[in-house]
Design an enzyme around this catalytic site. Sequence first.
Site, mmCIF file in Angstrom:
data_model
loop_
_atom_site.group_PDB
_atom_site.id
_atom_site.type_symbol
_atom_site.label_atom_id
_atom_site.label_comp_id
_atom_site.label_asym_id
_atom_site.label_seq_id
_atom_site.Cartn_x
_atom_site.Cartn_y
_atom_site.Cartn_z
ATOM 1 N N GLY A 16 -21.415 -11.903 37.587
ATOM 2 C CA GLY A 16 -21.266 -12.750 36.389
ATOM 3 C C GLY A 16 -22.596 -13.018 35.713
ATOM 4 O O GLY A 16 -22.842 -14.102 35.205
ATOM 5 N N GLU A 140 -30.687 -9.555 29.646
ATOM 6 C CA GLU A 140 -29.955 -9.328 30.896
ATOM 7 C C GLU A 140 -30.182 -7.884 31.329
ATOM 8 O O GLU A 140 -29.949 -6.957 30.555
ATOM 9 C CB GLU A 140 -28.456 -9.587 30.641
ATOM 10 C CG GLU A 140 -27.568 -9.212 31.805
ATOM 11 C CD GLU A 140 -26.065 -9.347 31.498
ATOM 12 O OE1 GLU A 140 -25.700 -9.911 30.434
ATOM 13 O OE2 GLU A 140 -25.268 -8.882 32.317
ATOM 14 N N LYS A 187 -24.968 -17.392 54.365
ATOM 15 C CA LYS A 187 -26.013 -16.442 54.759
ATOM 16 C C LYS A 187 -27.020 -16.234 53.624
ATOM 17 O O LYS A 187 -26.636 -15.881 52.505
ATOM 18 C CB LYS A 187 -25.358 -15.107 55.141
ATOM 19 C CG LYS A 187 -24.579 -15.203 56.448
ATOM 20 C CD LYS A 187 -25.541 -15.453 57.588
ATOM 21 C CE LYS A 187 -24.844 -15.680 58.902
ATOM 22 N NZ LYS A 187 -25.779 -16.182 59.942
ATOM 23 N N CYS A 381 -4.459 -3.119 15.864
ATOM 24 C CA CYS A 381 -4.940 -1.740 15.770
ATOM 25 C C CYS A 381 -3.850 -0.748 16.169
ATOM 26 O O CYS A 381 -2.927 -0.535 15.402
ATOM 27 C CB CYS A 381 -6.234 -1.573 16.555
ATOM 28 S SG CYS A 381 -7.217 -0.217 15.910
ATOM 29 N N GLU A 405 -1.928 11.216 15.903
ATOM 30 C CA GLU A 405 -2.673 11.118 17.163
ATOM 31 C C GLU A 405 -1.762 11.505 18.339
ATOM 32 O O GLU A 405 -2.223 12.049 19.331
ATOM 33 C CB GLU A 405 -3.185 9.675 17.358
ATOM 34 C CG GLU A 405 -4.006 9.489 18.632
ATOM 35 C CD GLU A 405 -4.544 8.062 18.816
ATOM 36 O OE1 GLU A 405 -4.066 7.129 18.141
ATOM 37 O OE2 GLU A 405 -5.436 7.901 19.660
ATOM 38 N N HIS A 507 -9.690 -5.650 14.664
ATOM 39 C CA HIS A 507 -9.698 -6.297 15.984
ATOM 40 C C HIS A 507 -10.163 -7.749 15.842
ATOM 41 O O HIS A 507 -11.324 -8.067 16.092
ATOM 42 C CB HIS A 507 -10.653 -5.557 16.929
ATOM 43 C CG HIS A 507 -10.121 -4.249 17.384
ATOM 44 N ND1 HIS A 507 -9.283 -4.126 18.472
ATOM 45 C CD2 HIS A 507 -10.276 -3.011 16.886
ATOM 46 C CE1 HIS A 507 -8.952 -2.861 18.626
ATOM 47 N NE2 HIS A 507 -9.540 -2.153 17.675
ATOM 48 N N GLU A 509 -9.716 -10.173 17.707
ATOM 49 C CA GLU A 509 -10.065 -10.822 18.989
ATOM 50 C C GLU A 509 -11.573 -10.936 19.186
ATOM 51 O O GLU A 509 -12.038 -11.818 19.908
ATOM 52 C CB GLU A 509 -9.429 -10.072 20.166
ATOM 53 C CG GLU A 509 -9.984 -8.684 20.498
ATOM 54 C CD GLU A 509 -9.326 -7.547 19.715
ATOM 55 O OE1 GLU A 509 -8.763 -7.812 18.629
ATOM 56 O OE2 GLU A 509 -9.398 -6.385 20.180
#
Length: 554
Positions: A16, A140, A187, A381, A405, A507, A509
């Site tokens: 993460g 990162e 650990k 899409c 397609e 898109h 989202e």
Amino acid sequence: MAKHIFVTGGVVSSLGKGLTCASIGMLLEQRGLRVRLQKVDPYINVDPGTMSPFQHGEVFVLDDGAETDLDLGHYERFTNAPLTRDCNFTTGRIYQSVIQKERKGDYLGKTVQVIPHVTDEIKNSIKKLAADDVDVVITEIGGTVGDIEGLPFLEAIRQIALDIGKANVLYIHLTLIPYLKAAGEMKTKPTQHSVERLRQIGIQPDILICRTERAIAKDDIDKIALFCNVEPRAVIEERDKEFSIYEVPVSLVDHNLDQLIVDKLGMKTKPLDIDAWRDMLVRMRNPAHEVTVGVVGKYIKHNDAYKSIYEALDHAGIAESSRVVVRKIEAEEIEREGAERILSGLDGVLVPGGFDYRGSAGKIDAIRYARERKVPFFGICLGLQCAVIEFARNICGLKDANSTEFDRNTPYPVVCMLDEQFSITDKGGTMRLGSYETSLTEGSLAHQAYKSLRIAERHRHRFEFNNQYRSQFEANGLVVTGTSPNGKLVEVIELRNHPWFLAVQCHPEFKSKPTRAHPLFDSFIHACVQKREVKKKADSQRPRLAPSQPVASA
Ligand code: GLN
């Protein structure tokens, strides 16, 4: 001058790091700092655009059309930092650039080597983000310390501290503290080894963020600090979050990470203000409703393949005071078992983007079910393209209508390729990519949701609605409510006489945030809640059998 924070990972992958970087970015922003985030990936692909979602999860698309790693999705959801194609680069891209320079003769006959030429290229790519209007660049480093392919990147970030002074650089190492049940102990040895690897390269981490299932005892913190050569206050516990990833920044604040970072970088900032974020978490924890949405796709088994879709559904749930339960449905399961069996009981159906023929029949069946049963449907899409095929076949009577397609020789190519895309041989970056504007029709569902007639969303596709069929569709009730500003490309379709049936070529989202749900997802979940409420009311009004009445046996 901008300061740099480098975040490396140790012991195992999938710790993460992206979420941790996004959380740090968010906390620094909420202290008033101007932050930029970037991810470097040590693999050789030039970008993740050509990588399978099974291997790599979702490809996150930016406004400028860059196809990037899904960690950039976390960066955007947590922060307001602008992201561009400079915010994600790979070994492949670095070498591509070095080799181009070598071919042009830019190295003036020198022997071109990993150090200094490749490392210089990496450093330049990192420093590119450190513009005058930036306070902190968070980088990162993908992969795990100890990977051979990550070495040039670690060498480059080591050198940056020499170039700009250690006081301007902070190294944060994210590591795992496993709990061994048999021994009843946490650990610390794997962490000691991974820090030792970093120190061999010449990087002494300033802060260790320790991923763990349980609280780390003070003794263990002291031990990690001593063996890894960091201060005990710089050993930060990051416990697994069962409820939501959006709790991560808050728990890091509980361990004073934001204060520690600004102290170590010698920065003066305003006090942290994350009240809006905390409010969002409270709303998330106390939903008034619950709805179940089926996401019908072909990479369903891979948790990260539709990452931004699942996040956007969650955000809409927060906005609509609803818990959104996602039922992940393999499209081919619908082909085997039938839509009725798999989809009954859902409050909404979403068909996300995708490529290639596999699963398309199941998606088309799912859309037919949603259309006929008046279940809210959201197509994205490929979801739009499948909705077009479904409508053509089952309502317009165009037998075997298809996208080229899936079937090059279909008699009715209702979805087909743009002329200029015909000659494509290179697969990488050849789609219609990035942000494009759409004009919406006044009064449409989309217009009501966006509250605007001109919007911009990100795209990633090759195929388009075939305009030749537009009037035939509209005459039958499937209307185009959004097009490119010149009217040529269909961007949004909606179904008349249906509570909520909308599909988009873009898109949406990618632009949703937990504190600012995307208007279309919000509107979709609102419709799902309404459907659920109507059903609940109908169920409660249905006459029940009186207890004394005999029940007929089956
Ligand atoms: N495969 C379709 C196209 O290329 C849809 C792409 C997508 O869903 N992102 O147009």
